[in-house]
Design an enzyme around this catalytic site. Structure first.
Site, short mmCIF file in Angstrom:
data_model
loop_
_atom_site.label_atom_id
_atom_site.label_comp_id
_atom_site.label_asym_id
_atom_site.label_seq_id
_atom_site.Cartn_x
_atom_site.Cartn_y
_atom_site.Cartn_z
N GLY A 1 19.64 -88.37 -2.64
CA GLY A 1 18.68 -88.82 -1.65
C GLY A 1 17.46 -87.94 -1.68
O GLY A 1 17.18 -87.26 -2.68
N ARG A 2 16.71 -87.91 -0.57
CA ARG A 2 15.44 -87.16 -0.55
C ARG A 2 15.66 -85.69 -0.87
O ARG A 2 14.91 -85.09 -1.64
CB ARG A 2 14.79 -87.31 0.82
CG ARG A 2 14.31 -88.72 1.14
CD ARG A 2 13.62 -88.76 2.50
NE ARG A 2 13.31 -90.12 2.90
CZ ARG A 2 14.14 -90.92 3.57
NH1 ARG A 2 15.34 -90.46 3.91
NH2 ARG A 2 13.79 -92.14 3.90
N ILE A 3 16.67 -85.07 -0.23
CA ILE A 3 16.87 -83.64 -0.43
C ILE A 3 17.41 -83.37 -1.83
O ILE A 3 17.00 -82.40 -2.50
CB ILE A 3 17.81 -83.07 0.64
CG1 ILE A 3 17.20 -83.26 2.03
CG2 ILE A 3 18.09 -81.59 0.39
CD1 ILE A 3 18.13 -82.90 3.17
N THR B 1 24.44 -77.23 0.90
CA THR B 1 23.51 -77.19 2.03
C THR B 1 23.61 -78.49 2.82
O THR B 1 22.72 -78.80 3.63
CB THR B 1 22.06 -77.01 1.55
OG1 THR B 1 21.73 -78.06 0.62
CG2 THR B 1 21.85 -75.66 0.89
N ARG C 1 26.86 -80.58 4.58
CA ARG C 1 27.70 -80.39 5.77
C ARG C 1 28.97 -79.67 5.36
O ARG C 1 29.49 -79.87 4.25
CB ARG C 1 28.04 -81.74 6.42
CG ARG C 1 26.91 -82.33 7.23
CD ARG C 1 26.62 -81.52 8.48
NE ARG C 1 25.51 -82.03 9.26
CZ ARG C 1 24.27 -81.58 9.16
NH1 ARG C 1 23.97 -80.62 8.30
NH2 ARG C 1 23.30 -82.08 9.93
N GLU D 1 32.04 -74.45 12.03
CA GLU D 1 31.00 -73.47 12.36
C GLU D 1 31.06 -73.12 13.85
O GLU D 1 31.34 -73.99 14.67
CB GLU D 1 29.61 -74.04 12.05
CG GLU D 1 29.33 -74.23 10.58
CD GLU D 1 27.92 -74.77 10.32
OE1 GLU D 1 27.07 -74.71 11.25
OE2 GLU D 1 27.67 -75.25 9.22
N HIS E 1 23.57 -71.27 8.17
CA HIS E 1 23.01 -72.61 8.41
C HIS E 1 21.49 -72.52 8.62
O HIS E 1 20.96 -72.91 9.66
CB HIS E 1 23.68 -73.27 9.62
CG HIS E 1 23.60 -74.77 9.59
ND1 HIS E 1 24.60 -75.58 10.06
CD2 HIS E 1 22.65 -75.61 9.12
CE1 HIS E 1 24.27 -76.85 9.91
NE2 HIS E 1 23.08 -76.89 9.33
N GLY F 1 19.22 -74.07 6.55
CA GLY F 1 18.55 -75.09 5.75
C GLY F 1 17.19 -75.52 6.27
O GLY F 1 16.22 -75.61 5.52
#
Length: 322
Positions: free
Chosen positions: A156-158, A239, A241, A270, A288, A290
């Site tokens: 996807g985008r990331i 990065t 979940r 977490e 966390h 990101g």
């Protein structure tokens, strides 16, 4: 006309809190104390909108119907902490904050790759502890990323932004797996090869970077069998979940020498992180981070506000979930 009453479950950037306080009857969490699931459930009956974050837990049991709240303005692109079907079944609109996290999260993935490859965390710990004895030819040798193969799971985008950085900066070859076809225009200028299975990507890659949503079928997507395919010299970066990786299987793979290292920004359960991961020099651990830049977090908060503005104006929300 009375302002809509909204609850913000955690402390948000000051600029965003000022905007929300100006436009709404906003209850803010000034000391940033996490709310319990029960407290958030009660808030559904006391507020017109509840604005949770990825650190909150909103299971189906709290969505009993007939709530005063009609919208959940989620601060984050991920929403596996919310039972979406139950929330929507109880009449709530759910929104999130896509797009604005892309660059910072991709930067974080590259940071983890570099720290793993160059043993940066291990080196800093040695120096700070006073154990460094000076330069020597064979001290703490890592590996270079140039010429290596990056495997992206979730293009996807990331995932695409991470691949572009890796290819432009390090000349990495890119292979990827994605459940659906990626539009050609999204890959414009990127030399990336789609493989038919996750397993094929893991076998081909020197570094594997995860960019898939959490929850559902992606829970423990990276199990013992798949982790072993990366190999004893391979590296895993997450990065996405925390629940995408079976942490017990990850620890076992590292301890057994079946995986070369891991760079993690997210974790199951977490903020708890297993001692077995903390103790390892071949693991890089970030808390966390990101999307943790001022610019991105403000953009996220303003996107939540935009969603609220549209909803209470009777207009379609810009970023609906589902």
């Amino acid at each position: 006309m009375a302002k809509a009453k909204i609850l913000v479950t955690r402390k948000w950037p000051e600029a965003v809190e000022r905007r929300l306080s100006r436009d709404y009857d906003a209850t803010l969490n000034s000391d940033d104390t996490p709310m319990t699931t029960e407290e958030i459930g009660a808030a559904l009956d006391a507020y017109d909108a509840v604005c949770p974050t990825v650190s909150d837990r909103l299971p189906g049991a709290i969505f009993t119907g007939g709530h005063r709240a009609k919208i959940l303005g989620n601060f984050g692109v991920g929403f596996n902490h919310i039972d979406i079907a139950a929330a929507q079944g109880a009449g709530l609109t759910v929104t999130n904050t896509p797009h604005v996290l892309t660059d910072c999260t991709a930067d974080c993935a590259i940071t983890l790759m570099l720290m793993l490859a160059r043993r940066a965390g291990e080196g800093e710990r040695e120096l700070r502890a006073g154990r460094w004895t000076g330069w020597r030819p064979t001290h703490m040798m890592g590996t270079r990323l140039r010429g290596k193969t990056l495997g992206i799971v979730g293009m996807g985008r990331i995932g695409i932004a991470t691949a572009r950085r890796a290819q432009a900066a390090f000349g990495m070859r890119v292979v990827y797996y994605n459940l659906v076809d990626v539009p050609a225009e999204a890959l414009d200028g990127l030399d990336a090869t789609r493989l038919d299975t996750i397993e094929a990507v893991l076998e081909a890659a020197d570094v594997v970077s995860l960019h898939v949503p959490g929850g559902g079928d992606n829970t423990h997507l990276m199990n013992a069998e798949r982790l072993a395919l990366i190999g004893p010299a391979g590296m895993l970066v997450n990065t996405a979940r925390g629940d995408v990786v079976d942490q017990s299987a990850l620890i076992s793979a590292l301890e057994g020498g079946r995986l070369g290292g891991a760079g993690l920004d997210v974790y199951e359960g977490e903020p708890a992180v297993p001692d077995a991961l903390i103790a390892r020099d071949d693991v890089v651990l970030l808390p966390h981070l990101g999307s943790a830049t001022t610019e991105t977090r403000e953009d996220m908060g303003n996107m939540v506000a935009d969603n609220l503005d549209a909803f209470f104006a009777g207009k379609p929300v810009p970023n609906p979930v589902g």
